[in-house]
Write a protein that holds these residues in place. Sequence first.
Motif, PDB file in Angstrom:
ATOM      1  N   PHE A  44      -2.020   7.508   8.337  1.00  0.00           N
ATOM      2  CA  PHE A  44      -1.398   6.821   7.158  1.00  0.00           C
ATOM      3  C   PHE A  44      -0.851   5.489   7.501  1.00  0.00           C
ATOM      4  CE2 PHE A  44       2.312   5.997   4.582  1.00  0.00           C
ATOM      5  CZ  PHE A  44       2.213   6.447   3.373  1.00  0.00           C
ATOM      6  N   LEU A  47      -4.069   3.451   7.132  1.00  0.00           N
ATOM      7  CA  LEU A  47      -4.508   3.229   5.586  1.00  0.00           C
ATOM      8  C   LEU A  47      -3.775   2.381   4.774  1.00  0.00           C
ATOM      9  CD1 LEU A  47      -5.996   4.455   2.927  1.00  0.00           C
ATOM     10  CD2 LEU A  47      -3.886   6.088   2.808  1.00  0.00           C
ATOM     11  N   VAL A  48      -2.252   2.344   5.094  1.00  0.00           N
ATOM     12  CA  VAL A  48      -1.360   1.313   4.459  1.00  0.00           C
ATOM     13  C   VAL A  48      -1.665  -0.120   4.920  1.00  0.00           C
ATOM     14  CG1 VAL A  48       0.807   0.685   4.335  1.00  0.00           C
ATOM     15  CG2 VAL A  48       0.567   3.107   4.214  1.00  0.00           C
ATOM     16  N   ASN A  57      -9.811  -1.463   1.406  1.00  0.00           N
ATOM     17  CA  ASN A  57      -9.023  -0.165   0.879  1.00  0.00           C
ATOM     18  C   ASN A  57      -9.085  -0.048  -0.611  1.00  0.00           C
ATOM     19  OD1 ASN A  57      -7.227   1.816   0.533  1.00  0.00           O
ATOM     20  ND2 ASN A  57      -5.517   0.804   1.583  1.00  0.00           N
ATOM     21  N   THR A  60      -5.257  -0.262  -2.264  1.00  0.00           N
ATOM     22  CA  THR A  60      -4.575  -1.292  -1.857  1.00  0.00           C
ATOM     23  C   THR A  60      -3.226  -1.426  -2.840  1.00  0.00           C
ATOM     24  OG1 THR A  60      -6.144  -2.477  -0.829  1.00  0.00           O
ATOM     25  CG2 THR A  60      -4.205  -3.861  -1.325  1.00  0.00           C
ATOM     26  N   TYR A  62      -1.646   0.622  -4.534  1.00  0.00           N
ATOM     27  CA  TYR A  62      -0.793   1.652  -4.192  1.00  0.00           C
ATOM     28  C   TYR A  62       0.016   1.456  -2.871  1.00  0.00           C
ATOM     29  CZ  TYR A  62      -2.867   3.099  -8.212  1.00  0.00           C
ATOM     30  OH  TYR A  62      -3.190   3.194  -9.824  1.00  0.00           O
ATOM     31  N   THR A  63      -0.837   1.098  -1.927  1.00  0.00           N
ATOM     32  CA  THR A  63      -0.204   1.230  -0.461  1.00  0.00           C
ATOM     33  C   THR A  63       0.605  -0.210  -0.216  1.00  0.00           C
ATOM     34  OG1 THR A  63      -2.316   0.251   0.430  1.00  0.00           O
ATOM     35  CG2 THR A  63      -1.824   2.616   0.330  1.00  0.00           C
ATOM     36  N   LEU A  66       4.357  -0.044  -0.061  1.00  0.00           N
ATOM     37  CA  LEU A  66       4.745   0.897   1.256  1.00  0.00           C
ATOM     38  C   LEU A  66       4.914   0.263   2.578  1.00  0.00           C
ATOM     39  CD1 LEU A  66       2.540   3.988   0.862  1.00  0.00           C
ATOM     40  CD2 LEU A  66       5.126   3.756   0.127  1.00  0.00           C
TER      41      LEU A  66
END
Length: 94
Positions: A44, A47-48, A57, A60, A62-63, A66
């Motif tokens: 995770f 991914l972020v 990605n 991107t 949405y992440t 985070l």
Amino acid sequence: MSRRLNKEKLAALFSAVSQGLGEFYAAPYRRTFAKARREEDDLFMMLVFSESLGIPNPATYYTLELMPELYGRFHDWHVRMGMEHSPLDGFRCC
């Protein structure tokens, strides 16, 4: 009144036995569960931070929101991944 008291004691006993059995069956797998959880967290994190690391990605948008939540754990993550220093240009944690 004593009948109600006995039901409460019996319920407490069953609850204690249930908790004990839960611990008995889960204890041997606790390390395995922790390792699986750590591997999922590492994936995770990658991914972020993938866009910052130079990996395209598609999520991107949405992440990106985070990232501030995960900066506190970033140092532990990059050390666990074998990177001596932070791979991000704008973020120095070491």
